[in-house]
Each structure stands twice: as structure tokens, then as C-alpha cells.
Design an enzyme around this catalytic site. Structure first.
Site, PDB file in Angstrom:
ATOM      1  N   HIS A 118       0.952  -1.176   0.125  1.00  0.00           N
ATOM      2  CA  HIS A 118       0.027   0.142   0.181  1.00  0.00           C
ATOM      3  C   HIS A 118       0.828   1.296  -0.059  1.00  0.00           C
ATOM      4  CE1 HIS A 118      -3.562   2.470   1.335  1.00  0.00           C
ATOM      5  NE2 HIS A 118      -2.640   3.154   1.617  1.00  0.00           N
ATOM      6  N   GLU A 119       1.792   1.239   1.071  1.00  0.00           N
ATOM      7  CA  GLU A 119       2.610   2.563   1.011  1.00  0.00           C
ATOM      8  C   GLU A 119       3.712   2.618  -0.077  1.00  0.00           C
ATOM      9  OE1 GLU A 119       1.772   4.707   2.926  1.00  0.00           O
ATOM     10  OE2 GLU A 119       0.431   3.420   4.269  1.00  0.00           O
ATOM     11  N   HIS A 176       1.890   4.390  -2.740  1.00  0.00           N
ATOM     12  CA  HIS A 176       1.742   5.908  -2.799  1.00  0.00           C
ATOM     13  C   HIS A 176       3.301   6.409  -3.170  1.00  0.00           C
ATOM     14  CE1 HIS A 176      -1.947   6.828  -0.486  1.00  0.00           C
ATOM     15  NE2 HIS A 176      -1.547   6.020   0.480  1.00  0.00           N
ATOM     16  N   HIS A 219       3.704   6.486  -6.945  1.00  0.00           N
ATOM     17  CA  HIS A 219       2.740   7.651  -7.479  1.00  0.00           C
ATOM     18  C   HIS A 219       3.617   8.910  -7.462  1.00  0.00           C
ATOM     19  CE1 HIS A 219      -1.629   9.755  -7.351  1.00  0.00           C
ATOM     20  NE2 HIS A 219      -0.962   9.920  -8.391  1.00  0.00           N
TER      21      HIS A 219
END
Length: 683
Positions: free
Chosen positions: A475-476, A479, A482
């Protein structure tokens, strides 16, 4: 004595990366004071009478100065979150008002606002520049640039006080987490995984306790969660649960850490701020830069999702109670029993436990597998490299494409004292064609922090992760990608900058899906003792259990989101925080927690983390990410054309286009909720 001269102060260095190991609390005040003065001088220069409406000049003068300030203050704030000491905290808090005051004044500066308006009216702007200016004009209005006189002064005071309150809230949660411990015996820890027990014994020894039966338990998640899941001692589970859910509240160990008064004042200030800007409430103001258009729309979305999830949640709860009674002789399971009963039910139904899976998921192997997946998907390589770090366990990597350096990332993955709980990605620097680098052919590359709180390895073995831990890491990483894979080099619309808050979770939630692919799991797993990959039969059991209690988990997220939105949308909610939460639970939850539960007192997301009136964005973005993932399901998980399209239309675009336009460019249509419901077994 520490040398704080400009030459020796690492916070004043113009090196491409902060010298974290060299930063001392004594550096903070002189460096930040000097950088604030330089930024103020730059502001006065670009807004002087007769200054031309020239964005290149503005960027070369003001943006370079404010970016230097932001990088230095960001390094200080980062250390305050991951390597907190009394001296660092004192130095940070001493400068927080001045930094807040500068940024508040900058955002509300009428002359600068006028300059931006003049530049925005010029013909021939690039799409990047046009979007940047559009965002900037909106943000000027939201920052009080159109306020006058007393209203403007009051707005500035609200910003300063809100920053202080958010920092105090965060400190109270950290102190309450760090400040509680319990010495348990080996008998009390029956059922708890061996590595957790070994680490608890080591923690007691570190404190000088020579009793071989003393095991130090804390409220840090890598300790708390395994005890709640596996400890057979019900009294021990209750002890930890009570301590955990009353952190930083009037029911906690220390009244100095009670966040109750802080929450009330923060909420009052937010409503006052919104009224000054002409909004009915803070929720309305918060939604202006987001995809959702009104608090009513958000609450309707949440309630619709709740009504769909509720039958599944009720079924989950009934199964839990029936199993507790039949298999564990627990007629009335309490909140502190639920993780334990859930784990036992999962073991009984699917014939495996999280503890069994952990043996195959060592952190080094998982990281190596993650790096290979990123390379395969996006054609970029994460390569270990050297940099100055704040703790010996921190890893540093370079991101390269075809040998060319395109980004850098710090990985701080272990839980420890003085480190904020949770997991997050934060930016160190953004991609930017810096004007002061013009002519050199150089471009500032993006740099990120990726922070988790995983357990340390025990007995000389590497850290073992649960499958949930692996999902958190992915998940991290989403980020981080991105931020790092952006191709936009215009500050303000590069990477995650300017991306609507309710769309910013799309890339992170998207990456979680890879953790459920057999081909991926094979790359991530190797048994800690034998090196064998995770068996297919065990993975099939995990897959069968994927949506175990998905109904309960969905309602829990909706409860938090609806509570957040109501707190910020309803008049007078600041004086009835507990009542609002109780009402939301009565409406949404199938299993309300005990009356002493003070979840809200450590809800840092909305009181100290930027998610105020925005927590719904996790569920909102989940609709988008599930729909994006369904394209990979249809076209092939590792289909290079699909991966390239996702990179081109979503990951690399920054905020040059609106998030909905990015989604439609990738998917070819508006988002649909069907994929989310299907993925969570609630279709």
C-alpha cells in the site's frame, strides 16, 4: 558544543538529500529562522510594486526559496515523527508557530494572489502551468487571500493554533503509546508467537530486568496485535485492550495526555475558519479541492455502502458468536475476545493461522519480491544505495530506469520507541525542473520516505511479517510510486501534489491486489528456516479466507468515515464528540464497542494528519482502485500494455488532469462500484 554556523548546519545545506545523521536539535532554530528570512525576502521581491507578472521569475525567486524552507522543515518534521526525543520535540515546537505564520501569510498574500491572477490570464499556457495556476487560485481563496482586516488576522491566528493543537494531539498519542508497559510472565503469554515472546523478554532485559520470567509488553502494534490474537489469557487481553483504546483520553494513565479538550478546540476552530471563508461548515470547505461535491453526497455514498455491507457484517458477527460459544465456551465474547476468537475461527474454518503464514514472509524476501514486481510492471529498478540516515535500520534505495536515476526512497520499516505508530509515505522532494538548475540540463528528482512499524527479527532471524503487514508495505509502496514515477516536472502538479485527496489512495490500494496473486506470493515467500516457498495449498486457504469478516471490516471503516464527516458538517458537534460517535455506531455498527472505548482520542488521521472531513476517501478511492484492478484481471495481471497504460494515464500524470479524467483515460468509462463489492465477497 554544536557548531550552528551556516557552513556547519546541515539544514542549510543545498545538497540533494538531507544529512539526517548530522541534524541536531540545536541546528533547527538558526536554520529555519534564516530560511524563513530568505523566503520572506523572496516574497517581498516578487510582490514589490511594478514587479512583472512573470511566472519564470516568480518561480526562480520565490519557489526556490520556499522549497528550500520546505525541505529543511520537512526533514525536521520527519525526525520528529520517527526519531523523537525531548530536545528535538522542544526545538520543533519552538519553530512551529513561525513556520505556520509564514505559510498562512503566504497563502493569504493579496499582492501574490493578484500576481497569480495576472499570470493565469496570459495566453499560451502549457496544460501543466494552467492547472497549477488554477489550483493556486483556488488555494489562495481557501487560505483567506480574499479576507480583510480583522477576519484576515483571526484566520491567521486559527491556522497557528490549529497547527499547535494537531502537533500536541500527535505527541499525546505517541507518549501514551510509549508510556504504557506491562511485565507479563511466560504463563500469561501462552499461545503468543515465539518471536513476540522473545522480543518481549529482550525488551525487559534492555530495561535492566534480570528476572528470566519477565516479558515487557507495550502498546506498539507488533506487540499489541499478536497478544490480542493469540494470548489464551483472557485477563491479559482485557488489560491490553483497555490500555490501547483509552490512550490519550481521560480514562488513560496520565491526564496530561488527554486529547479531549484538544479535539473540541480544534473542531471549533475549523468551523470558525470555514465560516470566515463563507462556508456553512468545515466539511464543505474541505471538499472544495476533492472529487466529492458535498457532505450530503459523501454521507449518502457511505450509507449506501453500509446498507450493502450490513447483512454480511451481521452474518460475520453471528458466526463469531456461535463459534465462541460452541468451540471456546465463551457465551458472551467481549471486545478484547474478538481478535482471539476471529483467529481461532479462521484456523478452524480454513485450517491455517496468520502465525503459520508469517514463517514464509521474511522482510528481506518480501522486499526483494516487491522490487522485482515494480520492475516487471513499470520497467524501473530499486537499487540499494548509501545515504545519511536517522537510524541504523533505515534502508535507502535509488530508483532507476534504463540505468538512469529517476528517484530515491528511504525505507524505515521497524517499530521502536520515539516513532509514531502507523504506516505512511511522505515526500522529501518533488520532481521539478528547478529554475536555478536551468542551463545545467539537470532536474530535481523526486525523493520519498516510506515508513512502517513492523516487528524486529528475534533470535538472529529476519523479521517475520503477517500477510496484512505485506499488504501494508505494498500500500505504502503504491503511494511512493505515485510520487516517484511522475513525469511532470512542474512544482505543485508533480507526483501526488494537487491530486484530489479522495483519489490519492487509488495507487496505494491498487498495489494491495498483488498480494493476492499466486505468481506474486511465490516471489515474496521463503520459509524462515527451510527457504521453501509458501505451499500452494496454504495459499488457497488464504485465498478462501480473503474476505473473512469483510462485512465487519467494511462497516468499521464506514463508521470512522461517517463519524469524521458528521463531526465536521454538523453545528455543535464539537461539544458532543462522544455522542456523535455513539449515534454513528448505533446507525452503522452491528457490534458497538464498550462504553469506555475512546477510539476518537487517538484518531490521528483527522486530528493530526490531514484527513479531516476526508477519511471517507479510503472507501471512495477503493471503488476507483478496485475498478482499475479489474482491468488487470480482464487483460492479464502482468500484461505489459495494461501496466504501461496505468503508468501513463494515472501514475505519471500528477495532477495535470483531474483524477476523474485520469481514471476515464485508463478505464474508458466512469467508475463502477461492482468490482469493489465483488472483490470483497459482497456482490
Amino acid at each position: 558544543m554544536t557548531d550552528t554556523s551556516a557552513a556547519a548546519n546541515p539544514l542549510l545545506s543545498q545538497a540533494s538529500l538531507p544529512d539526517f545523521a548530522a541534524i541536531d536539535p540545536s541546528h533547527i532554530q538558526p536554520a529555519i529562522t534564516e530560511l524563513l528570512a530568505q523566503a520572506q525576502q523572496a516574497l517581498e521581491q516578487v510582490t514589490a510594486p511594478g514587479a512583472p507578472a512573470d511566472y519564470e521569475r516568480l518561480s526562480r525567486t520565490l519557489n526556490v526559496a520556499t522549497e528550500r524552507l520546505g525541505t529543511a522543515w520537512g526533514a525536521v518534521g520527519h525526525l520528529n515523527a520517527v526519531a523523537n526525543t525531548p530536545a528535538l520535540r522542544e526545538a520543533y515546537n519552538a519553530m512551529l508557530p513561525a513556520v505556520t505564520e509564514f505559510h498562512t501569510a503566504l497563502g493569504a498574500n493579496e499582492a501574490l494572489y493578484a500576481l497569480y491572477k495576472a499570470i493565469a490570464a496570459q495566453p499560451g499556457l502549457t496544460p501543466e502551468r494552467a492547472q497549477l495556476l488554477k489550483h493556486a487560485m483556488r488555494d489562495f481563496v481557501l487560505s483567506g487571500a480574499e479576507l480583510q482586516g480583522e477576519a484576515k488576522e483571526r484566520f491567521a491566528k486559527i491556522q497557528e493554533r490549529s497547527a499547535e493543537l494537531g502537533q500536541a494531539f500527535s505527541e499525546h498519542v505517541m507518549d501514551a503509546t510509549d508510556g504504557w508497559s506491562y511485565l507479563a510472565t511466560a504463563a500469561e503469554l501462552k499461545g503468543v508467537p515465539a518471536d513476540v515472546v522473545a522480543n518481549a523478554r529482550a525488551a525487559a532485559e534492555k530495561d535492566g530486568n534480570t528476572d528470566p520470567d519477565a516479558h515487557k509488553l507495550t502498546l506498539h502494534f507488533p506487540v499489541y496485535m499478536p497478544v490480542m490474537q493469540y494470548a489464551e489469557d483472557r485477563a491479559l487481553r482485557e488489560r491490553l485492550y483497555r490500555a490501547y483504546v483509552t490512550r490519550a483520553s481521560e480514562l488513560g494513565d496520565k491526564c496530561d495526555w488527554d486529547n479531549g479538550p484538544l479535539m473540541q478546540e480544534l473542531l471549533m476552530l475549523r468551523q470558525e475558519e470555514a465560516k470566515l471563508l463563507g462556508f456553512a461548515n468545515f466539511a464543505e470547505a474541505s471538499l472544495v479541492p476533492k472529487m466529492a461535491t458535498s457532505p450530503a453526497q459523501v454521507m449518502s455514498f457511505l450509507r449506501d455502502l453500509a446498507s450493502r455491507a450490513r447483512p454480511y457484517a451481521q452474518r460475520d458477527l453471528d458466526e463469531l458468536r456461535d463459534f465462541a460459544k460452541a468451540a471456546l465456551r465463551l457465551d458472551d465474547p467481549q471486545a478484547w475476545d474478538l481478535p482471539y476468537v476471529s483467529e481461532k475461527l479462521k484456523e478452524a474454518r480454513y485450517a491455517f493461522s496468520d502465525q503459520e503464514v508469517r514463517q514464509y514472509l521474511t522482510l528481506p524476501r518480501v522486499l526483494d519480491g516487491l522490487f522485482r514486481i515494480v520492475d516487471r510492471l513499470f520497467g524501473v529498478q530499486l537499487v540499494p544505495a548509501k545515504a545519511s540516515v536517522w537510524h541504523e535500520s533505515v534502508q535507502f534505495c535509488e530508483l532507476r530506469r534504463d540505468g538512469q536515476l529517476i528517484g530515491q526512497v528511504y525505507l524505515d520499516l521497524y517499530a521502536r520507541q520515539g516513532k509514531r505508530p502507523g504506516a505512511w509515505m511522505d515526500e522529501v522532494r518533488s520532481r521539478w525542473a528547478r529554475p536555478d538548475l536551468a542551463g545545467t540540463g539537470a532536474e530535481q528528482i523526486p525523493v520519498a520516505h516510506l515508513v512502517c512499524n513492523f516487528p524486529q527479527g528475534a533470535d538472529g532471524k529476519p523479521a517475520l511479517l503477517t500477510h496484512d503487514d505485506v499488504t501494508t508495505l505494498f500500500h505504502e509502496c503504491g503511494h511512493g510510486l505515485h510520487h516517484l514515477l511522475t513525469r511532470v516536472a512542474e512544482l505543485g502538479v508533480s507526483g501526488i501534489s494537487g491530486v484530489e485527496w479522495d483519489a490519492v489512495e487509488l495507487p496505494s490500494q491498487f498495489m494491495e491486489n498483488f498480494c493476492w496473486e499466486w505468481e506474486v506470493i511465490q516471489q515474496l515467500s521463503a520459509h524462515v528456516d527451510t527457504g521453501e516457498p509458501l505451499p500452494r495449498a496454504l495459499f488457497d486457504k488464504m485465498l478462501a479466507a480473503k474476505n473473512f469478516q469483510a462485512g465487519l471490516q467494511t462497516l468499521r471503516q464506514i463508521e470512522f468515515a461517517l463519524f469524521d464527516m458528521r463531526l465536521h458538517a454538523e453545528p455543535g458537534a464539537e461539544t458532543r464528540v462522544q455522542e456523535v460517535l455513539d449515534e454513528v455506531r448505533a446507525e452503522v455498527a452491528v457490534l458497538p464497542p464498550p462504553a469506555f472505548n475512546r477510539f476518537q482520542h487517538s484518531f490521528s488521521h483527522i486530528f493530526a494528519g490531514g484527513y479531516a472531513a476526508g477519511y471517507y476517501s479510503y472507501k471512495w478511492a477503493e471503488v476507483l482502485s478496485a475498478d482499475c484492478w479489474s482491468a488487470f484481471e480482464e487483460e492479464g495481471v502482468f500484461n505489459p500494455a495494461t501496466g504501461r497504460r496505468y503508468l501513463d494515464e494515472i501514475l505519471s500524470m500528477g495532477s495535470v488532469r483531474d483524477a476523474m479524467d485520469n481514471f476515464k483515460a485508463f478505464r474508458g468509462r466512469e467508475p463502477q462500484i461492482d468490482a469493489l463489492l465483488r472483490h470483497q465477497g459482497m456482490a
